[in-house]
Design a protein around this motif. Structure first.
Motif, PDB file in Angstrom:
ATOM      1  N   PHE A 202       7.034   3.583  -5.140  1.00 40.97           N
ATOM      2  CA  PHE A 202       7.472   4.443  -4.043  1.00 40.97           C
ATOM      3  C   PHE A 202       6.543   4.307  -2.833  1.00 40.97           C
ATOM      4  O   PHE A 202       7.010   4.163  -1.693  1.00 40.97           O
ATOM      5  CB  PHE A 202       7.504   5.896  -4.515  1.00 40.97           C
ATOM      6  N   VAL A 203       5.233   4.327  -3.087  1.00 41.40           N
ATOM      7  CA  VAL A 203       4.263   4.217  -1.994  1.00 41.40           C
ATOM      8  C   VAL A 203       4.342   2.849  -1.328  1.00 41.40           C
ATOM      9  O   VAL A 203       4.273   2.732  -0.095  1.00 41.40           O
ATOM     10  CB  VAL A 203       2.835   4.495  -2.504  1.00 41.40           C
ATOM     11  N   GLN A 204       4.496   1.806  -2.135  1.00 47.34           N
ATOM     12  CA  GLN A 204       4.609   0.461  -1.558  1.00 47.34           C
ATOM     13  C   GLN A 204       5.847   0.354  -0.663  1.00 47.34           C
ATOM     14  O   GLN A 204       5.814  -0.290   0.396  1.00 47.34           O
ATOM     15  CB  GLN A 204       4.676  -0.593  -2.674  1.00 47.34           C
TER      16      GLN A 204
ATOM     17  N   MET B 142      11.975  10.309  -8.905  1.00 46.00           N
ATOM     18  CA  MET B 142      10.876   9.384  -9.183  1.00 46.00           C
ATOM     19  C   MET B 142      10.562   9.412 -10.675  1.00 46.00           C
ATOM     20  O   MET B 142      10.486  10.482 -11.284  1.00 46.00           O
ATOM     21  CB  MET B 142       9.633   9.787  -8.378  1.00 46.00           C
ATOM     22  N   ASP B 143      10.401   8.235 -11.261  1.00 43.65           N
ATOM     23  CA  ASP B 143      10.105   8.163 -12.683  1.00 43.65           C
ATOM     24  C   ASP B 143       8.736   8.764 -12.981  1.00 43.65           C
ATOM     25  O   ASP B 143       7.786   8.602 -12.212  1.00 43.65           O
ATOM     26  CB  ASP B 143      10.118   6.703 -13.153  1.00 43.65           C
TER      27      ASP B 143
ATOM     28  N   LYS C  71       0.786  15.434 -11.300  1.00 41.94           N
ATOM     29  CA  LYS C  71      -0.387  14.618 -11.554  1.00 41.94           C
ATOM     30  C   LYS C  71      -0.065  13.144 -11.307  1.00 41.94           C
ATOM     31  O   LYS C  71       0.933  12.623 -11.809  1.00 41.94           O
ATOM     32  CB  LYS C  71      -0.870  14.805 -12.996  1.00 41.94           C
ATOM     33  N   ARG C  72      -0.909  12.503 -10.529  1.00 42.80           N
ATOM     34  CA  ARG C  72      -0.699  11.099 -10.155  1.00 42.80           C
ATOM     35  C   ARG C  72      -0.533  10.218 -11.384  1.00 42.80           C
ATOM     36  O   ARG C  72       0.302   9.299 -11.400  1.00 42.80           O
ATOM     37  CB  ARG C  72      -1.889  10.619  -9.319  1.00 42.80           C
TER      38      ARG C  72
ATOM     39  N   LEU D 294       7.154   2.847   1.005  1.00 38.40           N
ATOM     40  CA  LEU D 294       6.834   3.559   2.242  1.00 38.40           C
ATOM     41  C   LEU D 294       6.008   2.684   3.170  1.00 38.40           C
ATOM     42  O   LEU D 294       6.251   2.637   4.391  1.00 38.40           O
ATOM     43  CB  LEU D 294       6.057   4.838   1.916  1.00 38.40           C
ATOM     44  N   LEU D 295       5.025   1.992   2.597  1.00 35.89           N
ATOM     45  CA  LEU D 295       4.127   1.166   3.418  1.00 35.89           C
ATOM     46  C   LEU D 295       4.868   0.035   4.114  1.00 35.89           C
ATOM     47  O   LEU D 295       4.520  -0.349   5.239  1.00 35.89           O
ATOM     48  CB  LEU D 295       2.983   0.615   2.551  1.00 35.89           C
ATOM     49  N   THR D 296       5.859  -0.522   3.435  1.00 38.80           N
ATOM     50  CA  THR D 296       6.594  -1.625   4.054  1.00 38.80           C
ATOM     51  C   THR D 296       7.464  -1.154   5.223  1.00 38.80           C
ATOM     52  O   THR D 296       7.862  -1.963   6.076  1.00 38.80           O
ATOM     53  CB  THR D 296       7.520  -2.313   3.028  1.00 38.80           C
ATOM     54  N   GLU D 297       7.756   0.141   5.258  1.00 38.83           N
ATOM     55  CA  GLU D 297       8.578   0.695   6.334  1.00 38.83           C
ATOM     56  C   GLU D 297       7.751   1.131   7.540  1.00 38.83           C
ATOM     57  O   GLU D 297       8.303   1.442   8.593  1.00 38.83           O
ATOM     58  CB  GLU D 297       9.377   1.894   5.810  1.00 38.83           C
ATOM     59  N   LEU D 298       6.424   1.160   7.386  1.00 37.93           N
ATOM     60  CA  LEU D 298       5.560   1.632   8.486  1.00 37.93           C
ATOM     61  C   LEU D 298       5.252   0.497   9.474  1.00 37.93           C
ATOM     62  O   LEU D 298       5.198  -0.665   9.107  1.00 37.93           O
ATOM     63  CB  LEU D 298       4.255   2.200   7.904  1.00 37.93           C
TER      64      LEU D 298
END
Length: 207
Positions: free
Chosen positions: A199-201, A1-2, A189-190, A203-207
């Motif tokens: 990355f989070v987006q 992850m960048d 750190k976020r 994940l959300l599309t796969e849920l």
């Protein structure tokens, strides 16, 4: 992850162990590289130009300073020290971490220039006697310089409250482990994870 790189700043009074800690961290962690400062002081036995420092004369240093080539610079015990800006900016943008072995003046300058990128750790000696013995046993300075460094230690230590983290160097292995722990936490750190939103987006599309 960048992610964006960070600037790990280690400071301490001379002889408290920050340079030894820094060398261990650099050896044990491939993800961080040393910032190589320019200095006008004389080269010590075993030091290599371009590896330990870039050794320059005062005329060259002041010209670079006037051209704003330095991210930070300071006058310490009649010698100039400074970190060039361009290599650090490039490393951070590429997600690489940079370690700085600087005094409180250098740390203050780095905070002013790049506060969100700086993670600062202050290293304290276990006792004043231990500090003096370390200065004498490393045999790099004359007795007069040791006296001056001991006198300067009080001024350096008074700035400990300006740092994010503080460790007392009772044991070298424990101190090195503590710095590794700081690095591990700061890399999560976020705000530094520039690729986290995507990355989070995903994940959300796969849920």
């Amino acid at each position: 992850m960048d992610r964006r790189g960070l600037m790990l700043v280690l400071s301490s009074p001379s002889g408290a162990g920050k340079t030894t800690i820094a060398r261990r961290v650099l050896t044990e962690d491939a993800g961080i590289a040393a910032s190589i400062s320019h200095t006008t002081r004389a080269r010590r036995p075993g030091e290599v130009d371009g590896k330990d420092y870039h050794f320059v004369d005062k005329k060259t240093f002041t010209q670079m300073r006037d051209e704003r080539a330095f991210l930070e610079w300071a006058l310490v015990f009649d010698n100039f020290y400074g970190t060039t800006r361009a290599p650090v900016d490039e490393a951070l943008a590429q997600g690489r971490d940079v370690l700085f072995d600087v005094d409180w003046q250098g740390a203050e300058s780095l905070r002013k220039e790049a506060a969100t990128d700086v993670v600062s750790v202050f290293v304290l000696p276990p006792t004043a006697m231990a500090l003096e013995e370390r200065l004498k046993t490393r045999a790099q300075d004359s007795d007069d310089v040791v006296v001056r460094r001991m006198a300067g230690a009080s001024n350096e230590i008074q700035h400990w409250t300006e740092y994010d983290d503080v460790l007392v160097n009772f044991d070298l292995d424990q101190s090195v482990a503590a710095v590794h722990a700081v690095l591990a936490a700061e890399r999560l750190k976020r705000t530094r994870l520039t690729g986290l939103d995507g990355f989070v987006q995903g994940l959300l599309t796969e849920l």
